[in-house]
Design a protein around this motif. Structure first.
Motif, short mmCIF file in Angstrom:
data_model
loop_
_atom_site.label_atom_id
_atom_site.label_comp_id
_atom_site.label_asym_id
_atom_site.label_seq_id
_atom_site.Cartn_x
_atom_site.Cartn_y
_atom_site.Cartn_z
N GLY A 59 0.82 -1.20 0.00
CA GLY A 59 0.00 0.00 0.00
C GLY A 59 0.85 1.24 0.00
O GLY A 59 2.06 1.20 0.23
N GLU A 60 0.19 2.38 -0.26
CA GLU A 60 0.88 3.65 -0.33
C GLU A 60 -0.09 4.77 0.04
O GLU A 60 -1.22 4.80 -0.46
N LEU A 61 0.34 5.65 0.93
CA LEU A 61 -0.47 6.79 1.36
C LEU A 61 0.35 8.06 1.18
O LEU A 61 1.56 8.06 1.46
N HIS A 62 -0.31 9.15 0.76
CA HIS A 62 0.39 10.42 0.53
C HIS A 62 -0.24 11.55 1.33
O HIS A 62 -1.46 11.60 1.48
N ASP A 63 0.61 12.46 1.79
CA ASP A 63 0.16 13.68 2.44
C ASP A 63 1.21 14.76 2.15
O ASP A 63 2.22 14.84 2.85
N GLY A 64 1.01 15.53 1.11
CA GLY A 64 1.98 16.55 0.73
C GLY A 64 3.28 15.92 0.30
O GLY A 64 3.31 15.08 -0.59
N ASN A 65 4.37 16.29 0.97
CA ASN A 65 5.69 15.74 0.65
C ASN A 65 5.99 14.45 1.40
O ASN A 65 7.08 13.90 1.27
N ASP A 66 5.05 13.99 2.22
CA ASP A 66 5.23 12.78 3.01
C ASP A 66 4.50 11.60 2.36
O ASP A 66 3.38 11.74 1.88
N THR A 67 5.17 10.45 2.36
CA THR A 67 4.58 9.24 1.80
C THR A 67 4.82 8.09 2.77
O THR A 67 5.91 7.95 3.33
N ALA A 68 3.80 7.27 2.96
CA ALA A 68 3.92 6.05 3.75
C ALA A 68 3.80 4.87 2.79
O ALA A 68 2.80 4.73 2.09
N LEU A 69 4.85 4.07 2.72
CA LEU A 69 4.86 2.86 1.90
C LEU A 69 4.71 1.67 2.83
O LEU A 69 5.59 1.40 3.66
N VAL A 70 3.62 0.97 2.71
CA VAL A 70 3.31 -0.17 3.58
C VAL A 70 3.90 -1.43 2.94
O VAL A 70 3.77 -1.64 1.73
N PHE A 71 4.57 -2.25 3.75
CA PHE A 71 5.21 -3.45 3.19
C PHE A 71 5.05 -4.67 4.07
O PHE A 71 4.68 -4.57 5.23
N ARG A 72 5.36 -5.81 3.46
CA ARG A 72 5.46 -7.10 4.15
C ARG A 72 6.78 -7.72 3.73
O ARG A 72 7.25 -7.51 2.62
#
Length: 123
Positions: A59-72
């Motif tokens: 998965g991937e979430l964005h907020d401006g210049n910040d990104t959260a990349l979800v992994f297993r």
């Protein structure tokens, strides 16, 4: 974080290191103080990439210049879930800050031990 993700998914550690700002700060899930600088962070990420098995983003979430990349991934027989939380400097397009979160605790401990061994910090 697009270039960062593409480099990770291609298992191209040198391309990954080139996505990092020269003054990046990396906070690992197993050490309180951050690692600083492209060379130092590159060394740690090389070790992590050797330790992780079956790594894939889910998965991937964005907020401006910040990104959260979800992994297993796996460390040995232990499965883990995690997030690469990165901030890209808009003026350079390079990752300026990276924090990695990992769960469960048993997998985080196995990751710490395996990366420590890769880096020659433990036997």
């Amino acid at each position: 974080m697009k270039r960062f993700r593409e480099a990770v998914e291609a298992s191209d550690i040198e391309a990954l290191v080139q996505t990092l700002s020269p003054d990046i700060v990396f906070h690992s899930p197993v050490r309180f103080h951050g690692f600083e600088g492209r060379e130092t962070v590159g060394t740690v990420l090389r070790a992590v990439m050797r330790v992780f098995e079956d790594f894939h983003y889910t998965g991937e979430l964005h907020d401006g210049n910040d990104t959260a990349l979800v992994f297993r991934a796996r460390v040995g027989k232990l499965e883990l879930e995690g997030i690469d939380l990165g901030t890209v400097d808009p003026s350079t397009g390079l990752v300026k800050h990276l924090t990695v979160f990992v769960r469960p605790l048993s997998a985080a401990q196995a990751l710490a031990a395996a990366v420590g061994k890769e880096l020659g910090l433990t036997s």
